[in-house]
Every structure is written in C-alpha cells, then in structure tokens.
Design an enzyme around this catalytic site. Structure first.
Site, short mmCIF file in Angstrom:
data_model
loop_
_atom_site.label_atom_id
_atom_site.label_comp_id
_atom_site.label_asym_id
_atom_site.label_seq_id
_atom_site.Cartn_x
_atom_site.Cartn_y
_atom_site.Cartn_z
N LYS A 93 47.72 -22.53 39.74
CA LYS A 93 47.54 -23.92 40.17
C LYS A 93 46.63 -24.06 41.39
O LYS A 93 45.95 -25.07 41.56
CB LYS A 93 48.90 -24.55 40.44
CG LYS A 93 49.71 -24.66 39.14
CD LYS A 93 50.59 -25.88 39.13
CE LYS A 93 51.03 -26.25 37.73
NZ LYS A 93 51.87 -25.23 37.07
N GLU A 115 51.61 -35.59 41.79
CA GLU A 115 52.91 -35.55 41.11
C GLU A 115 53.31 -34.09 40.99
O GLU A 115 52.47 -33.21 41.03
CB GLU A 115 52.78 -36.16 39.71
CG GLU A 115 52.24 -35.20 38.63
CD GLU A 115 50.79 -34.75 38.84
OE1 GLU A 115 50.04 -35.45 39.57
OE2 GLU A 115 50.42 -33.69 38.29
N SER A 382 50.01 -16.59 33.80
CA SER A 382 49.66 -17.73 34.66
C SER A 382 50.45 -17.79 35.97
O SER A 382 50.01 -18.42 36.92
CB SER A 382 49.86 -19.04 33.89
OG SER A 382 51.17 -19.12 33.37
C1 PLP Z 1 52.46 -25.36 35.79
C2 PLP Z 1 52.47 -24.05 35.12
C3 PLP Z 1 52.12 -23.91 33.77
C4 PLP Z 1 51.85 -25.07 32.85
O1 PLP Z 1 50.74 -25.85 33.17
P1 PLP Z 1 49.35 -25.77 32.41
O2 PLP Z 1 48.60 -26.92 32.95
O3 PLP Z 1 49.62 -25.88 30.93
O4 PLP Z 1 48.75 -24.46 32.74
C5 PLP Z 1 52.05 -22.63 33.22
N1 PLP Z 1 52.35 -21.54 33.97
C6 PLP Z 1 52.70 -21.65 35.27
C7 PLP Z 1 53.00 -20.40 36.02
C8 PLP Z 1 52.78 -22.89 35.89
O5 PLP Z 1 53.13 -22.97 37.17
#
Ligand code: PLP
Length: 398
Positions: A93, A115, A382
């Site tokens: 993020k 948000e 992610s």
């Molecule tokens: C917020 C989040 C997501 C989901 O958001 P996307 O916009 O689909 O990437 C996925 N993995 C993690 C670790 C997150 O914090």
C-alpha cells in the site's frame, strides 16, 4: 519512475468499464486531479522525488525469492515470491500512498482524507503524510474499528485523526461513501487519497501506475534469474491494486498466464464471500461501472472474508475489462484454504504471509504441479502476516 500510459483510453474507460459516475460537484475536482497527475507523472523532479522515497523510505526494490522448499515439496514449477511484505508498513500500500501524498503536496493541498477497511491503507496514508508533513484524517467503519483496534492505535500514533463511520454496515464501503461526502464539502483544500485501483477516473489508472513498479521490478528480476518469463503470475484481488500492479507490465506477454484470486469466504452463496468478479454482475458503485455483488434491486450485498483486505463488494474496472477479454483468469479461494496456505508458507519457508496473499498462494500451490520443473511461476506476496496471527492462532493452535 517511468509511468506508462494506459493502453485503453478514451478517458478513464477500460472497454466499457470505469468512467466517472459522481455528483456534478465532483467533476471539477476530478478533472483537476487528472490534469495534475498528467503533468506530474511526466515531471522528472516528481519522478525523482518519488523514486528516492520508494528506495530510502519504503525499502524498494523488494527481493524476488525462490521458495525452494515449497517447490521441492510440490514437485512442479519453481515458485517465486515477490516480497512486497518487506516494505515499510508491511504491504504494497505504501507504493500508492507515497505517490498520491507527493501529488497532493504538489497540488498545494493541505489536508488528506482517506478511507480504510482493515486499517492497512489508513496506516500507509498516515505514514506517508507524517513523512511528507501533511495532515491526515481517516474514515473507518465503527465495526472495522472494533475488529482492527491495533491499526486504529497505529494511525493515531502516526498523527492521523480517525473518524468512525456509523452508516450502513459500518465497514469499508460506508467509509468510502463518507470520504466522498467529505471531499464534496471540502474540495478546495482537501485531497482524497483512495487506497485501491477503484473509484472514478483517474483513480484506477493512477493507482495502477503507482503500483506497477511491482511488476516492472519483478520482470527484470525473473529475467535475470531464469533468462525467460514466468509461465504464470498469481495475485489476490480485493479492490485490485496489488494484482494490477504486478500484471501491468506483463499484459502484452501473452505467453504469461495471469491469475487473479478473490475471497471465496465460507462458500459462494450471497453474503458469504467477496468474489465480485467470480459471482457478481455489472453495476455502478463508488463512481465506477464494474462488477459488484448486488441483489436483484441493485442493492449492494454484504460480503464476508477471513481477510479484511479482500472484503469489498466491488472491484477495480480494469479487472472487469480483463475478465471480459479473458486475458486474466479469476477464481475464488475459501477462508479455510487461505488459512492452510498461511500455515504452509510459515512452516516451510519461515515467511508468514498476510491472509490476503495467502489466497493467491493457495491457488499457486495447485497450479505449480501443472507445469514442468523447468518453468517458474510468480506469486505477489502483497503483505506480511503479523496482523493476522491472532486469527490463524484461533484456527490452528487452540
Ligand atoms: C489491502 C490489501 C490487499 C487488497 O487490496 P488490493 O487493492 O486488491 O491489492 C491485498 N493484500 C494486502 C496485504 C493488503 O493490505
């Protein structure tokens, strides 16, 4: 950083999806945002400042890790992990929040609103604002504040003000509604920092561009290691930012199969999951035409997932387009399968993934066996799993 223009225009459409379904009062601020983004995304001093922050503050480039134990135990393609979990804040993020806070500062905005669902985007916003000297205010559903207390404390420590949202289901979609309402009222001095590749144009394109650094690095890294492209790339899809971020620079390499994995929750019955592409239908939400989970009256359905970051009833419009063209294959993975993948990666590689990418991992484990051992597949990790340890412990330890 080099920011590629969207291949599919006119203005904020991906095929028929996307657009700007907003009250008239937001048309001017969206246009101002689009113009500012167009200008600064080409400005060498902006790009240099962002690159420096991504390197020295966020920790880019992130490593590409060959998961040898998993690969050996599954007996198929080599499994590579793109380690976005190692970034500052513990998830991808920060790539987006640094980009947008920098843009807001160039636009002369003094106040940032955002948000947050689970609180991950709120924390990443508060970090970027603290680092760049701007004020942040975060809207969060009261229900989510209860569920994610630690992130509420984090945001406050980082200097953000957190506003509880009591409307609707008191979760993410209501927090987005509240942010849009605030923006309409305070548009002169306020910048709305959306957290995923969703919302009205230009957000889906802009957030995609800021996140596309993931795929740009991964492409170079895998070519350096394997001397050829991966056979497949797998990423989880909530709003769709980490997935479009890793897919973007591979969209034209048709030999690379792309897989998006949504939250299958308990099962694929209304209210029990958050798989907008797998089980939703076309409609308008949060300023965009896309796929969403709605009933026959067009009312947004409740969603459910063990991972708060995937618990959103719609999805970014570029994914709607990529689903219809068939370039990306979307599927859903259940809560239980994601938990198993969480445990497997923790045990076998010493890496605790967030429950969001655990969905992608689960799918990847099944896929790996279908490819020969000389091939490789790439999973976008992610985020890290510290935030989810309690949930996993309840499931596995007691
Ligand atoms: C917020 C989040 C997501 C989901 O958001 P996307 O916009 O689909 O990437 C996925 N993995 C993690 C670790 C997150 O914090």
């Amino acid at each position: 950083m080099k920011i590629k223009k969207a291949p599919i225009q006119p203005r904020g459409r991906f095929g028929k999806y996307g657009g700007q379904y907003v009250p008239e009062t937001l048309m001017k601020p969206l246009q101002d945002l689009e113009e500012a983004y167009d200008e600064y995304s080409r400005d060498p001093s902006f790009k240099k400042e962002l690159r420096n922050l991504l390197e020295s503050y966020a920790g880019r480039p992130t490593p590409l890790y060959l998961a040898r134990n998993l690969t050996r135990n599954l007996g198929g393609a080599k499994i590579y992990l793109k380690r976005e979990d190692l970034l500052h804040g513990g998830a991808h993020k920060i790539n987006n929040t640094l980009g947008q806070v920098l843009l807001a500062r160039r636009m002369g905005k003094k106040r940032i609103i955002a948000e947050t669902g689970a609180g991950q985007h709120g924390v990443a916003t508060a970090m970027a604002c603290a680092a760049l000297g701007l004020q942040s205010e975060i809207y969060m559903g009261r229900e989510d504040m209860e569920r994610q207390k630690l992130n509420v404390y984090r945001m406050k420590m980082l200097g953000a003000e957190v506003h509880p949202v009591d409307s609707g289901s008191r979760t993410l979609k209501d927090a987005i509604n509240e942010s849009l309402r605030d923006w309409v009222t305070n548009v002169e001095n306020t910048y709305y920092l959306l957290g995923s590749a969703v919302g009205p144009h230009p957000y889906p394109t802009m957030v995609r561009d800021f996140q596309s650094i993931i795929g740009r690095e991964a492409r170079q890294q895998i070519l350096a290691r394997e001397d050829k492209l991966p056979s497949a790339i797998i990423a989880c899809v909530g709003g769709g930012s980490n997935s479009i971020g890793i897919f973007h620079h591979f969209l034209h390499d048709l030999e690379v199969e792309l897989y998006g994995v949504e939250a299958g929750g308990q099962d694929i019955r209304p209210g029990q999951h958050a798989a907008a592409l797998v089980a939703g239908s076309e409609g308008v939400l949060h300023g965009m035409l896309t796929y969403l989970l709605q009933d026959t009256n067009g009312q947004v359905q409740n969603t459910r997932s063990i991972s708060a970051g995937l618990d959103y009833p719609a999805v970014g419009p570029e994914h709607a387009y990529l689903k219809n063209t068939g370039r990306v294959k979307y599927s859903a993975v259940s809560d239980d399968d994601a938990l198993d993948a969480f445990k497997r990666l923790s045990n076998q590689e010493g890496i605790m993934p967030a429950l969001e990418p655990a969905h992608a991992l689960s799918y990847a484990f099944r896929l790996a066996k279908k490819y020969p051992t000389k091939d490789s597949i790439l999973v976008n990790l992610s985020g890290r799993g510290d935030k989810d340890v309690e949930i996993a412990a309840r499931h596995f330890i007691q």
